[in-house]
Design a protein around this motif. Structure first.
Motif, mmCIF file in Angstrom:
data_model
loop_
_atom_site.group_PDB
_atom_site.id
_atom_site.type_symbol
_atom_site.label_atom_id
_atom_site.label_comp_id
_atom_site.label_asym_id
_atom_site.label_seq_id
_atom_site.Cartn_x
_atom_site.Cartn_y
_atom_site.Cartn_z
ATOM 1 N N ASP B 88 -15.395 3.173 -4.356
ATOM 2 C CA ASP B 88 -14.231 2.587 -3.674
ATOM 3 C C ASP B 88 -13.032 2.484 -4.614
ATOM 4 N N SER B 89 -13.265 2.765 -5.890
ATOM 5 C CA SER B 89 -12.155 2.725 -6.843
ATOM 6 C C SER B 89 -11.108 3.750 -6.423
ATOM 7 N N SER B 90 -9.885 3.283 -6.309
ATOM 8 C CA SER B 90 -8.817 4.156 -5.835
ATOM 9 C C SER B 90 -7.490 3.417 -5.917
ATOM 10 N N PHE B 91 -6.443 4.097 -5.492
ATOM 11 C CA PHE B 91 -5.108 3.507 -5.392
ATOM 12 C C PHE B 91 -4.864 3.253 -3.906
ATOM 13 N N TYR B 92 -4.673 2.000 -3.553
ATOM 14 C CA TYR B 92 -4.456 1.623 -2.158
ATOM 15 C C TYR B 92 -2.984 1.253 -1.961
ATOM 16 N N ILE B 93 -2.396 1.796 -0.930
ATOM 17 C CA ILE B 93 -0.966 1.597 -0.686
ATOM 18 C C ILE B 93 -0.758 1.161 0.757
ATOM 19 N N CYS B 94 0.115 0.180 0.942
ATOM 20 C CA CYS B 94 0.448 -0.229 2.297
ATOM 21 C C CYS B 94 1.883 0.184 2.608
ATOM 22 N N SER B 95 2.174 0.300 3.872
ATOM 23 C CA SER B 95 3.558 0.486 4.282
ATOM 24 C C SER B 95 3.811 -0.341 5.536
ATOM 25 N N ALA B 96 5.046 -0.747 5.713
ATOM 26 C CA ALA B 96 5.423 -1.553 6.860
ATOM 27 C C ALA B 96 6.608 -0.902 7.538
ATOM 28 N N ARG B 97 6.550 -0.892 8.851
ATOM 29 C CA ARG B 97 7.613 -0.214 9.586
ATOM 30 C C ARG B 97 8.636 -1.210 10.094
ATOM 31 N N ASP B 98 9.891 -0.907 9.823
ATOM 32 C CA ASP B 98 10.995 -1.745 10.270
ATOM 33 C C ASP B 98 11.541 -1.157 11.568
ATOM 34 N N ASN B 99 11.359 -1.883 12.642
ATOM 35 C CA ASN B 99 11.789 -1.361 13.936
ATOM 36 C C ASN B 99 13.204 -1.773 14.319
ATOM 37 N N THR B 100 13.880 -2.501 13.427
ATOM 38 C CA THR B 100 15.210 -2.952 13.798
ATOM 39 C C THR B 100 16.197 -1.802 13.723
#
Lengths: 113, 120
Positions: B88-100
């Motif tokens: 499970d070792s890895s680089f985890y990245i999140c993103s968030a979407r701006d709908n405005t």
């Protein structure tokens, strides 16, 4: 199935030169094409993006060229600088639903002095 | 662009333990957040789509019982890697979407700084 193909895998450019990265997509439902820049150990950052209703978009030294009929788009970095050395990802997104982004395989750019 | 903060940036944990990664949108509300995994020198692989107030949608091949996602508010999503193992070792990245419409109305997704997970 790789929906967004990117080339080259790596690129070495002399300082001041032009860096060109190419992408091709298959899904005609894609309607938004961003490019991301990623430095080692960091998340991707949006560089520039284009919609298919225009053939070119320029922001500073970065230009996207878009060919809708060929389903291809490319990133041109003019006057490349050592600070531009990073990995670049093209991407595509379709409207509707959650608007997931599909990434290309990435191009590692090295700009040498 | 909008700011997405991801925490921690690095974490080392023992095999068998669980690790929680937080993703916050700091200056906008995000009904949708995405979690990616990136292996060295590879592209980002979408793991799941996180929706505020509802269950996450997982991509094919991603174990939902292993990668628990919670999107409890419009500014926070968490990814918990349960019973972590070295693979499970890895680089985890999140993103968030701006709908405005403030940012051109294209619903751009902004990325966090990533979390380097090492399971020993």
């Amino acid at each position: 199935q790789q929906q967004v193909k990117q080339s080259p895998q790596s690129l070495i450019v002399q300082k001041g030169g032009i860096s060109i990265i190419n992408c091709a997509y298959e899904n005609t439902a894609f309607d938004y094409f961003p490019w991301y820049q990623q430095f080692p150990g960091k998340g991707p950052a949006l560089l520039i993006a284009i919609r298919p209703d225009v053939s070119e978009k320029k922001e500073g030294r970065f230009t996207i060229s878009f060919n809708k009929s060929a389903k291809q788009f490319s990133l041109h970095i003019m006057d490349s600088q050592p600070g531009d050395s990073a990995t670049y990802f093209c991407a595509a997104r379709r409207s509707g639903g959650y608007q997931k982004v599909t990434f290309g395989t990435g191009t590692k750019l090295q700009v040498i002095p | 662009g909008a700011v997405v903060s991801q925490h921690p940036s690095r974490v080392i944990c023992k095999s068998g333990t669980s690790v929680k990664i937080e993703c916050r949108s700091l200056d906008f509300q995000a009904t949708t957040m995405f979690w990616y995994r990136q292996f060295p020198k590879q592209s980002l692989m979408l793991m799941a789509t996180s929706n505020e107030g509802s269950k996450a949608t997982y991509e094919q091949g991603v174990e939902k019982d292993k990668f628990l996602i919670n999107h409890a508010s419009l500014t926070l999503s968490t990814l918990t890697v349960t019973s972590a193992h070295p693979e499970d070792s890895s680089f985890y990245i999140c993103s968030a979407r701006d709908n405005t419409a403030n940012r051109g109305g294209w619903g751009e997704a902004f990325f966090g700084q990533g979390t380097r997970l090492t399971v020993v």
